[in-house]
Design a protein around this motif. Sequence first.
Motif, PDB file in Angstrom:
ATOM      1  N   ASN A 227       0.929  -1.202  -0.109  1.00  0.00           N
ATOM      2  CA  ASN A 227      -0.041   0.210   0.119  1.00  0.00           C
ATOM      3  C   ASN A 227       0.932   1.280   0.085  1.00  0.00           C
ATOM      4  O   ASN A 227       1.268   1.849   0.952  1.00  0.00           O
ATOM      5  N   LYS A 228       0.885   1.748  -1.387  1.00  0.00           N
ATOM      6  CA  LYS A 228       2.126   2.898  -1.332  1.00  0.00           C
ATOM      7  C   LYS A 228       1.808   4.092  -0.702  1.00  0.00           C
ATOM      8  O   LYS A 228       2.599   4.918  -0.210  1.00  0.00           O
ATOM      9  N   THR A 229       0.408   4.525  -0.613  1.00  0.00           N
ATOM     10  CA  THR A 229      -0.074   5.446   0.178  1.00  0.00           C
ATOM     11  C   THR A 229       0.171   5.475   1.732  1.00  0.00           C
ATOM     12  O   THR A 229       0.796   6.506   1.938  1.00  0.00           O
ATOM     13  N   ILE A 230       0.086   4.436   2.340  1.00  0.00           N
ATOM     14  CA  ILE A 230       0.390   4.215   3.806  1.00  0.00           C
ATOM     15  C   ILE A 230       1.795   4.327   3.933  1.00  0.00           C
ATOM     16  O   ILE A 230       2.598   5.108   4.771  1.00  0.00           O
ATOM     17  N   LEU A 231       2.278   3.488   3.202  1.00  0.00           N
ATOM     18  CA  LEU A 231       4.069   3.395   3.241  1.00  0.00           C
ATOM     19  C   LEU A 231       4.616   4.726   2.827  1.00  0.00           C
ATOM     20  O   LEU A 231       5.619   5.187   3.780  1.00  0.00           O
ATOM     21  N   ASN A 289      -8.610  16.646   3.663  1.00  0.00           N
ATOM     22  CA  ASN A 289      -8.813  15.502   2.911  1.00  0.00           C
ATOM     23  C   ASN A 289      -8.337  15.973   1.423  1.00  0.00           C
ATOM     24  O   ASN A 289      -7.669  15.014   0.717  1.00  0.00           O
ATOM     25  N   LYS A 290      -8.770  17.022   0.789  1.00  0.00           N
ATOM     26  CA  LYS A 290      -8.305  17.353  -0.545  1.00  0.00           C
ATOM     27  C   LYS A 290      -6.989  17.836  -0.604  1.00  0.00           C
ATOM     28  O   LYS A 290      -6.474  18.624   0.179  1.00  0.00           O
ATOM     29  N   GLN A 338      -2.791  10.186  10.303  1.00  0.00           N
ATOM     30  CA  GLN A 338      -3.845   9.368  10.908  1.00  0.00           C
ATOM     31  C   GLN A 338      -5.061   9.210  10.127  1.00  0.00           C
ATOM     32  O   GLN A 338      -5.752   8.019  10.042  1.00  0.00           O
ATOM     33  N   THR A 339      -5.358  10.193   9.376  1.00  0.00           N
ATOM     34  CA  THR A 339      -6.654  10.029   8.344  1.00  0.00           C
ATOM     35  C   THR A 339      -6.247   8.741   7.251  1.00  0.00           C
ATOM     36  O   THR A 339      -7.035   8.226   6.958  1.00  0.00           O
ATOM     37  N   ILE A 340      -5.276   8.762   6.924  1.00  0.00           N
ATOM     38  CA  ILE A 340      -4.663   8.067   5.981  1.00  0.00           C
ATOM     39  C   ILE A 340      -4.630   6.548   6.233  1.00  0.00           C
ATOM     40  O   ILE A 340      -5.247   5.644   5.752  1.00  0.00           O
ATOM     41  N   LEU A 341      -4.277   6.330   7.552  1.00  0.00           N
ATOM     42  CA  LEU A 341      -4.199   5.162   8.128  1.00  0.00           C
ATOM     43  C   LEU A 341      -5.510   4.702   8.476  1.00  0.00           C
ATOM     44  O   LEU A 341      -5.891   3.447   8.295  1.00  0.00           O
ATOM     45  N   GLN A 342      -6.476   5.463   9.147  1.00  0.00           N
ATOM     46  CA  GLN A 342      -7.985   5.100   9.287  1.00  0.00           C
ATOM     47  C   GLN A 342      -8.640   4.708   8.248  1.00  0.00           C
ATOM     48  O   GLN A 342      -9.317   3.661   8.114  1.00  0.00           O
ATOM     49  N   LEU A 343      -8.336   5.444   6.902  1.00  0.00           N
ATOM     50  CA  LEU A 343      -9.313   5.198   5.786  1.00  0.00           C
ATOM     51  C   LEU A 343      -8.797   3.919   4.939  1.00  0.00           C
ATOM     52  O   LEU A 343      -9.642   3.451   4.151  1.00  0.00           O
ATOM     53  N   LYS A 344      -7.562   3.837   4.869  1.00  0.00           N
ATOM     54  CA  LYS A 344      -6.965   2.766   4.298  1.00  0.00           C
ATOM     55  C   LYS A 344      -6.772   1.403   4.753  1.00  0.00           C
ATOM     56  O   LYS A 344      -6.199   0.431   4.198  1.00  0.00           O
ATOM     57  N   THR A 345      -6.947   1.280   6.109  1.00  0.00           N
ATOM     58  CA  THR A 345      -6.764   0.011   6.715  1.00  0.00           C
ATOM     59  C   THR A 345      -7.947  -0.714   6.885  1.00  0.00           C
ATOM     60  O   THR A 345      -8.942  -0.185   7.740  1.00  0.00           O
ATOM     61  N   ASP A 410      -5.040  12.610  -2.989  1.00  0.00           N
ATOM     62  CA  ASP A 410      -6.354  13.208  -2.593  1.00  0.00           C
ATOM     63  C   ASP A 410      -7.185  12.100  -1.831  1.00  0.00           C
ATOM     64  O   ASP A 410      -7.631  11.305  -2.421  1.00  0.00           O
ATOM     65  N   LEU A 411      -7.677  12.627  -0.792  1.00  0.00           N
ATOM     66  CA  LEU A 411      -8.427  11.548   0.239  1.00  0.00           C
ATOM     67  C   LEU A 411      -9.866  11.998   0.354  1.00  0.00           C
ATOM     68  O   LEU A 411     -10.845  11.198   0.784  1.00  0.00           O
TER      69      LEU A 411
END
Length: 419
Positions: A227-231, A289-290, A338-345, A410-411
């Motif tokens: 997951n390149k976004t999280i990494l 997010n944007k 933290q938003t990335i981790l919550q949304l992508k996990t 962009d989230l």
Amino acid sequence: MKKNDPYSALRYREFNVFLLLRFTMVFAWSMQFIVIEWVVYSLTKNPLSLGIIGLMEVIPAIGMALFAGHFVDQNEKKGMLLKCILAFSIISLGLYFLTLPSITAKHSTELILYSIYTLVFLGGLVRAFLGPTIFSLLSLIVPKKEYSNAATWSSSVWQMGAVLGPALAGFSINWIGVHGSMSFVFGCSVLSLIFLSQIGIKPILNPKIGEPIMDSLKEGVKFVYHNKTILGALSLDMVAVLFGGAVALLPIFAQDILKVGPEGFGILRAAPAVGAFITMFITAYVPLNKNAGMKLLISIFLFGVCIIVFGLSTIFWLSVFALFMSGVVDGISVVIRQTILQLKTPDSMRGRVAAVNSIFVGSSNELGAFESGLTAKLMGTVTAVVFGGSMTLLILLATGFFSPSFRNLDLQKDVEENG
């Protein structure tokens, strides 16, 4: 278009209790770490000793992180958190007794120092489990549509605790002494247990209960790697914290460079807290997010600039302002990550992903402290801080240039789909 509700997650009672619990624990842990830094530097007058404190905590935190993530995914979260808080309370009580005047007067400096290092090491073991448990529990308290807003509030509360704890530590050392400060930390751990009692037992969402531990660990690492976004988010924050760990050297700046004593030390520590406090309210009303990738890059870049300004400054209030701005931009970075981790996990992977996160970012706080202490010993304090800030800028610019996909992250779509 759906109107943004900055308080949507706060409408859930257990989430409010969770925020109080998280703030109290982060506050107590951060305050304890700074009190110990002050004690150790006062005993040794050696910058490297500050780095050793970080190293003593980071070794077990990294060594146990993946195993902790596995156990968190396999067990009920409230029970895990109860064990973590009880263990922290015992460690705080031990440090309380170590700072008793009657104890310090009867034993050698070396014995007190090594005993502190031992308790810090045990604290690293506890922290390996605490981070993944807190992260996993959050997703069980609010519905998925509130993850983004909940991550904003949770990250902001974490940021507030992480800087208010050290800030109060500086003042409390001057007001009530080291021993009194440690008794306050122990009181906070007891308060955390009271908050935890107000949260109900949550279901275990992992469909692979009883999975062999090595298979589980491989799956967690593999998920983060692919997951390149999280990494990317974890790597960037790790770099910023690792090379921007100037705050670990604040006892030296307060005592030897700016010569402002414990009260000035408290103000320096409080400066990022004020910045983080402002960030908390701004990000609740203005979601990040944007264009999240670009905002993350810019915030870490500005963090590096702030660290360089702080390192070069010989004017107390300029140093305070630089730290204040570092709190503002670091708060933005934390919220986005933290938003990335919550949304992508996925729910079943939260413990293991949080464990990898603690290796990348959480433990880099202590590695950053060790790096700062070591470079301060080799280069001098000011040069070490400027070097760390400069490395942050260089790596950040290289990442932004060579990773257009992350730069364009962009989230907003993820948030709308979950809503």
